[in-house]
Scaffold this motif. Structure first.
Motif, PDB file in Angstrom:
ATOM      1  N   ARG A 128       0.917  -1.164  -0.087  1.00  0.00           N
ATOM      2  CA  ARG A 128      -0.045  -0.082   0.017  1.00  0.00           C
ATOM      3  C   ARG A 128       0.937   1.224  -0.018  1.00  0.00           C
ATOM      4  O   ARG A 128       1.903   1.294   0.835  1.00  0.00           O
ATOM      5  N   HIS A 131      -0.113   3.219   4.863  1.00  0.00           N
ATOM      6  CA  HIS A 131      -0.656   2.044   5.787  1.00  0.00           C
ATOM      7  C   HIS A 131      -0.154   0.570   5.099  1.00  0.00           C
ATOM      8  O   HIS A 131      -1.030  -0.249   5.230  1.00  0.00           O
ATOM      9  N   ARG A 167      -8.694  -4.205   9.588  1.00  0.00           N
ATOM     10  CA  ARG A 167      -7.185  -4.200   9.501  1.00  0.00           C
ATOM     11  C   ARG A 167      -6.593  -2.941  10.402  1.00  0.00           C
ATOM     12  O   ARG A 167      -7.185  -1.899  10.106  1.00  0.00           O
ATOM     13  N   ASN A 203      -8.879   6.097  11.626  1.00  0.00           N
ATOM     14  CA  ASN A 203      -7.702   6.085  12.204  1.00  0.00           C
ATOM     15  C   ASN A 203      -7.874   5.975  13.868  1.00  0.00           C
ATOM     16  O   ASN A 203      -9.087   6.098  14.328  1.00  0.00           O
ATOM     17  N   PHE A 216      -2.785  15.526  -0.074  1.00  0.00           N
ATOM     18  CA  PHE A 216      -2.408  14.163   0.791  1.00  0.00           C
ATOM     19  C   PHE A 216      -1.038  13.609   0.184  1.00  0.00           C
ATOM     20  O   PHE A 216      -0.149  13.386   0.899  1.00  0.00           O
ATOM     21  N   ARG A 414     -10.768  11.274  -0.816  1.00  0.00           N
ATOM     22  CA  ARG A 414     -10.678   9.942  -0.466  1.00  0.00           C
ATOM     23  C   ARG A 414     -11.463   9.040  -1.506  1.00  0.00           C
ATOM     24  O   ARG A 414     -11.148   7.888  -1.801  1.00  0.00           O
ATOM     25  N   TYR A 418      -8.991   5.721  -3.221  1.00  0.00           N
ATOM     26  CA  TYR A 418      -8.854   4.364  -2.819  1.00  0.00           C
ATOM     27  C   TYR A 418      -9.087   3.392  -4.058  1.00  0.00           C
ATOM     28  O   TYR A 418      -8.073   2.524  -4.174  1.00  0.00           O
ATOM     29  N   GLN A 422      -6.065   0.922  -5.729  1.00  0.00           N
ATOM     30  CA  GLN A 422      -6.126  -0.742  -5.671  1.00  0.00           C
ATOM     31  C   GLN A 422      -6.202  -1.052  -6.975  1.00  0.00           C
ATOM     32  O   GLN A 422      -5.702  -2.361  -7.305  1.00  0.00           O
ATOM     33  N   ARG A 425      -2.623  -1.652  -7.179  1.00  0.00           N
ATOM     34  CA  ARG A 425      -2.115  -2.424  -6.072  1.00  0.00           C
ATOM     35  C   ARG A 425      -2.459  -4.008  -6.207  1.00  0.00           C
ATOM     36  O   ARG A 425      -1.829  -5.000  -5.983  1.00  0.00           O
TER      37      ARG A 425
HETATM   38  C1  HEM Z   1      -9.425  11.329   7.643  1.00  0.00           C
HETATM   39  C2  HEM Z   1      -8.330  11.234   6.888  1.00  0.00           C
HETATM   40  C3  HEM Z   1      -7.896   9.649   6.520  1.00  0.00           C
HETATM   41  C4  HEM Z   1      -8.030   8.361   7.008  1.00  0.00           C
HETATM   42  C5  HEM Z   1      -8.602   8.374   8.457  1.00  0.00           C
HETATM   43  C6  HEM Z   1      -7.146   7.435   6.424  1.00  0.00           C
HETATM   44  C7  HEM Z   1      -7.258   6.033   6.713  1.00  0.00           C
HETATM   45  C8  HEM Z   1      -6.938   4.965   5.947  1.00  0.00           C
HETATM   46  C9  HEM Z   1      -6.437   3.708   6.557  1.00  0.00           C
HETATM   47  C10 HEM Z   1      -7.058   3.172   7.729  1.00  0.00           C
HETATM   48  C11 HEM Z   1      -5.897   3.017   5.416  1.00  0.00           C
HETATM   49  C12 HEM Z   1      -5.614   1.722   5.310  1.00  0.00           C
HETATM   50  C13 HEM Z   1      -6.602   0.831   4.918  1.00  0.00           C
HETATM   51  C14 HEM Z   1      -6.169  -0.665   5.062  1.00  0.00           C
HETATM   52  O1  HEM Z   1      -5.990  -1.136   6.189  1.00  0.00           O
HETATM   53  O2  HEM Z   1      -5.918  -1.444   3.656  1.00  0.00           O
HETATM   54  C15 HEM Z   1      -5.769   3.980   4.254  1.00  0.00           C
HETATM   55  C16 HEM Z   1      -5.108   3.719   3.186  1.00  0.00           C
HETATM   56  C17 HEM Z   1      -5.097   4.558   2.290  1.00  0.00           C
HETATM   57  N1  HEM Z   1      -5.367   5.871   1.922  1.00  0.00           N
HETATM   58 FE1  HEM Z   1      -6.049   6.615   3.735  1.00  0.00          FE
HETATM   59  N2  HEM Z   1      -6.919   7.939   5.165  1.00  0.00           N
HETATM   60  C18 HEM Z   1      -7.140   9.392   5.299  1.00  0.00           C
HETATM   61  C19 HEM Z   1      -6.832  10.066   4.236  1.00  0.00           C
HETATM   62  C20 HEM Z   1      -6.472   9.960   3.097  1.00  0.00           C
HETATM   63  C21 HEM Z   1      -6.388  10.756   1.910  1.00  0.00           C
HETATM   64  C22 HEM Z   1      -6.936  12.123   1.988  1.00  0.00           C
HETATM   65  C23 HEM Z   1      -6.089  10.074   0.949  1.00  0.00           C
HETATM   66  C24 HEM Z   1      -5.579  10.406  -0.658  1.00  0.00           C
HETATM   67  C25 HEM Z   1      -6.371  11.508  -1.203  1.00  0.00           C
HETATM   68  C26 HEM Z   1      -5.889   8.809   1.299  1.00  0.00           C
HETATM   69  C27 HEM Z   1      -5.287   7.445   0.511  1.00  0.00           C
HETATM   70  C28 HEM Z   1      -5.150   6.541   0.783  1.00  0.00           C
HETATM   71  C29 HEM Z   1      -4.507   5.313   0.035  1.00  0.00           C
HETATM   72  C30 HEM Z   1      -4.179   5.426  -1.538  1.00  0.00           C
HETATM   73  C31 HEM Z   1      -4.558   4.197   0.641  1.00  0.00           C
HETATM   74  C32 HEM Z   1      -4.040   2.863   0.401  1.00  0.00           C
HETATM   75  C33 HEM Z   1      -5.261   1.829   0.210  1.00  0.00           C
HETATM   76  C34 HEM Z   1      -5.099   0.763  -0.620  1.00  0.00           C
HETATM   77  O3  HEM Z   1      -3.857   0.647  -1.133  1.00  0.00           O
HETATM   78  O4  HEM Z   1      -5.824  -0.119  -0.524  1.00  0.00           O
HETATM   79  N3  HEM Z   1      -6.124   8.861   2.445  1.00  0.00           N
HETATM   80  N4  HEM Z   1      -6.236   5.296   4.558  1.00  0.00           N
END
Ligand code: HEM
Length: 759
Positions: A128, A131, A167, A203, A216, A414, A418, A422, A425
């Motif tokens: 990823r 995370h 997760r 989170n 981001f 967001r 995602y 994916q 990924r």
């Molecule tokens: C409140 C703000 C955010 C929270 C709470 C958050 C939370 C998370 C969490 C928990 C994961 C891991 C998911 C897993 O376990 O597979 C994740 C992955 C990810 N997040 Fe966030 N995130 C936030 C903001 C953002 C923003 C603003 C972006 C992009 C614009 C972003 C892009 C990503 C990406 C690309 C992944 C990888 C997903 C994957 O490969 O499946 N996140 N995020």
């Protein structure tokens, strides 16, 4: 059996068994239940991951000729007694490639060699982008029905049970990085509801670094290792991170949480979770309510102390992963209540002056209490890390009827990111068909083909409406269908790259958080800032960071400036007139001690009855005893044997929540360990105690852990210079009264009085 009456105790016993040092056959813990002795109310079947119902759908086995087109995937994976190729041909040899003679060149025709090596060559997928490091578990969510008035989501109704997969993760580190680094933790939950998948991707910190998703990539580029040498790994203690968060002061609030004890959780089981954004719930009548989601752990919110976290990263980089898996395997199932803070869905989407669309703001629980709406129990470990934990794909757009999004610009970005990531990924657009991602609701979509398509779709008309395939899929009514946009008004305005004025307030809630901390927690925050900024090279970055701290609290700024040896700057804004939110502090509460790890140190001879008795009592209290002795094996093998689970070579204080001293082991009991003793430990050796024990006890003391001693154990306290009346140190004549006092201390997690806060 007492284990059946007390599942928590039985669970603890199983963890203890699991945690043993390489125990040889026949060397099991006395009294430990065998696999067949699982507690009655936790049937072993319940621990198996639930097979997705969707597994039985038509297309997988459909063929126009009426025959199946292949074995179902779950039957293909490791069925049968013979080793085979991927095509099912039985193999008689797999250790030698096909050669032109025993010393000759390898033949290109060796399909088995090529298949085996080619598959191996392609085993890895990209981690990823954030995370990357995580651990996961299966479980069940049970609705309380308390949300029925505000959401029509069926899985929230009273008594409805929904399978879930959760997760947990760190954010910055690579897949192989350590668990206990200072970082935000991800807490992502997939609910396999009857109405489709709902993902709550949150989170352990209720606010975020940035207000708009367009930043981001920037915040992550700044937090990840420097691109030239790719260091430091999994840390924010470096120039680019602090450069970013001091130039984008909206990051101040989240950064302060990271510098607090929340940045180093004791266990995934002891973390809160937050949906962060404001969501919109819709009830059967179409009325809407704004909400923020909270997960509240039944075991309370607890953290490591910084030195402990650093030592653990070296001693056991898998500390959190192991803790979660061991607890679940033992039947000590972690639980969280899901709760919501509710707000009227007003036009301005503000609540008591707090902008509900600004993800850098929380709403204090004193202003909007968290109402519990369901209970989640994690009760099964994944069977295969790659298939489940690595391939799971969460998405904020996975919504069910009754739950909708808001205009929070972070959330909106967001929604795009995602699915997009994916596809790379997971190698194409069909990852929704992977078992861990499959919905449990029937699927009849019009998505076709693409990489890794495993469904064999019927018919000729993947479009709607159509009149060719003998029946066109129905559309749900507005009341039952998902993705009905709530008809909120979008105010007519000009296009602009801009944000609301309320988004300009970057310091008031950081101050609120600081004011909510106890003196001990504040001291930890000061130490964390001093450490992190002390690791930065650029003076300008440190100076800017101090200016940010001056805008939160002058006393915080002054303390950190002293540590850095830099002048104290003036605040650039007037301090916000906010009050504390006591709910944000982790201290001053009492919690269940289930699953806490208690080290019992014995010299192997003195008062083994006391050791047996205290071990049993620890188990009965639902905690996990680990017997530590100078050498491994079994003590008193001919009587009632006690298995040694840790030796001074393998044990370190960080593994224990509390230490009980039943004896005063001498040094050099094992020759290898004695060589380990450093020159400056010689004084300790001279006292007649193993220096590694003294290290363990003094370290535990420094980390605020409860320490109890009886009989000979008292000598260890003396040599370590720990008076029996110091905070969290218990000395008595018998084992049971020592354990009673230590258990009471553990309910408060640490002996907090041992820290001497300056603030
Ligand atoms: C409140 C703000 C955010 C929270 C709470 C958050 C939370 C998370 C969490 C928990 C994961 C891991 C998911 C897993 O376990 O597979 C994740 C992955 C990810 N997040 Fe966030 N995130 C936030 C903001 C953002 C923003 C603003 C972006 C992009 C614009 C972003 C892009 C990503 C990406 C690309 C992944 C990888 C997903 C994957 O490969 O499946 N996140 N995020």
């Amino acid at each position: 059996m007492s284990e059946k009456k007390n599942p928590v105790s039985a669970a603890a016993e199983k963890i203890a068994q699991k945690l043993q040092d390489a125990v040889s056959p026949g060397n099991e813990l006395p009294g430990a239940p065998g696999p067949e002795a699982a507690p009655v109310d936790e049937p072993t079947e319940a621990r198996e991951p639930l097979p997705p119902k969707h597994d039985q759908r038509g297309p997988d086995t459909y063929s126009p000729t009426g025959r199946t087109t292949g074995a179902r995937q779950r039957d293909v994976a490791q069925a049968g007694a013979y080793l085979t190729t991927a095509q099912g041909a039985r193999l008689y040899e797999t250790d030698h490639s096909l050669k032109a003679g025993p010393r000759g060149p390898v033949l290109l025709q060796d399909h088995h060699l090529r298949e085996k090596v080619t598959h191996f060559d392609h085993e890895r997928i990209p981690e990823r982008v954030v995370h990357a490091r995580g651990a996961a578990a299966h479980g069940v969510f049970r609705g309380y029905g308390a949300a029925a008035g505000i959401s029509k989501a069926a899985f929230l109704a009273e008594g409805v049970e929904t399978p879930v997969f959760v997760r947990f993760s760190t954010v910055l580190g690579s897949r192989g990085s350590a668990d206990t680094v200072r970082d935000t933790r991800g807490f992502a939950t997939k609910f396999y509801t009857d109405e489709g998948v709902f993902d709550l991707v949150g989170n352990n910190i209720p606010v975020f670094f940035i207000q708009d998703a367009i930043k981001f990539p920037d915040v992550i580029h700044a937090g990840k290792p420097h691109p030239d040498r790719e260091i430091p790994q999994a840390q924010s203690a470096h120039d680019t991170f602090w450069d970013f968060v001091t130039l984008h002061t909206e990051a101040t609030h989240h950064t302060l949480w990271n510098m607090s004890d929340r940045g180093i959780p004791r266990s995934y089981r002891m973390m809160e979770g937050f949906g962060v954004h404001t969501f919109r719930l819709v009830n059967a009548e179409g009325d809407t309510t704004l909400v923020k989601f909270h997960w509240k752990p039944k075991l309370g919110v607890h953290s490591l102390v910084w030195e402990e976290a650093q030592i653990t990263a070296g001693m056991d980089p898998d500390f959190h992963r192991r803790d979660l898996a061991d607890a679940i395997e033992a039947g000590a199932f972690p639980e969280w209540e899901l709760g919501v803070q509710t707000f009227p869905d007003t036009e301005d989407q503000m609540f008591q002056g707090i902008d509900l669309l600004d993800a850098t703001k929380l709403v204090p629980e004193e202003l909007a209490p968290v109402r519990p709406i369901g209970l989640m129990t994690l009760n099964a470990n994944p069977s295969n890390f790659f298939a489940e934990t690595e391939q799971v794909a969460f998405h904020l757009g996975h919504l069910v009827p009754g739950i909708d999004v808001t205009n929070d610009p972070l959330l909106q970005g967001r929604l795009f990111s995602y699915l997009d990531t994916q596809i790379t990924r997971l190698g194409g657009p069909n990852f929704g068909q992977l078992p861990i991602n499959r919905t449990h609701a029937p699927v009849n979509d019009m998505l076709r083909d693409g990489m890794h398509q495993t469904a064999v779709h019927r018919g000729v008309a993947p479009y709607r409406p159509h009149s060719l395939d003998g029946g066109c899929p129905f559309l749900a009514g507005e009341e039952t269908g998902a993705y009905i946009e709530v008809p909120v008004e979008v105010s007519a305005s000009r296009k602009a790259r801009d944000a609301a004025v309320s988004f300009d307030d970057h310091f008031s809630q950081a101050r609120l958080f600081w004011l909510s901390m106890t003196a001990t927690e504040r001291e930890h925050i000061v130490a964390a800032y001093t450490f992190e900024l002390g690791k930065c090279w650029e003076e300008a970055v440190k100076e800017r960071a101090l200016m940010v701290l001056a805008n939160i609290a002058p006393e915080l700024c002054t303390q950190v400036a002293v540590g850095l040896g830099l002048p104290v700057p003036e605040a650039t804004v007037s301090l916000a007139p906010v009050g504390p939110s006591p709910a944000l502090s982790q201290l001053g509460k009492e919690w269940p001690v289930d699953g806490r790890i208690v080290g019992i140190v014995t010299d192997g001879e003195y008062d083994l009855d006391g050791v047996r008795e205290v071990r049993r009592a620890v188990l009965d209290a639902g905690m996990v005893p680990l017997v530590v002795a100078p050498a491994g094996g079994r003590l008193d093998p001919t009587g009632d044997p006690v298995t040694v689970q840790r030796t001074f070579t393998t044990a370190r204080s960080v593994e224990f929540d509390a230490i009980l001293l039943a004896g005063a082991p001498a040094p050099a009991a094992d020759a290898y360990g004695a060589r380990d003793a450093k020159a400056d430990d010689l004084a300790a050796v001279a006292t007649g105690l193993d220096p590694r024990l003294l290290l363990m006890v003094t370290e535990a003391y420094r980390h605020g852990k409860a320490i109890g001693a009886w009989g000979q154990g008292g000598r260890v306290l003396e040599v370590a210079g720990l008076p029996a009346d110091s905070a969290g140190v218990v000395s008595a004549t018998d084992a049971s009264s020592v354990l009673r006092s230590v258990t009471a201390l553990l309910a408060r997690h640490r002996a907090w009085d041992r820290f001497t806060p300056a603030l």
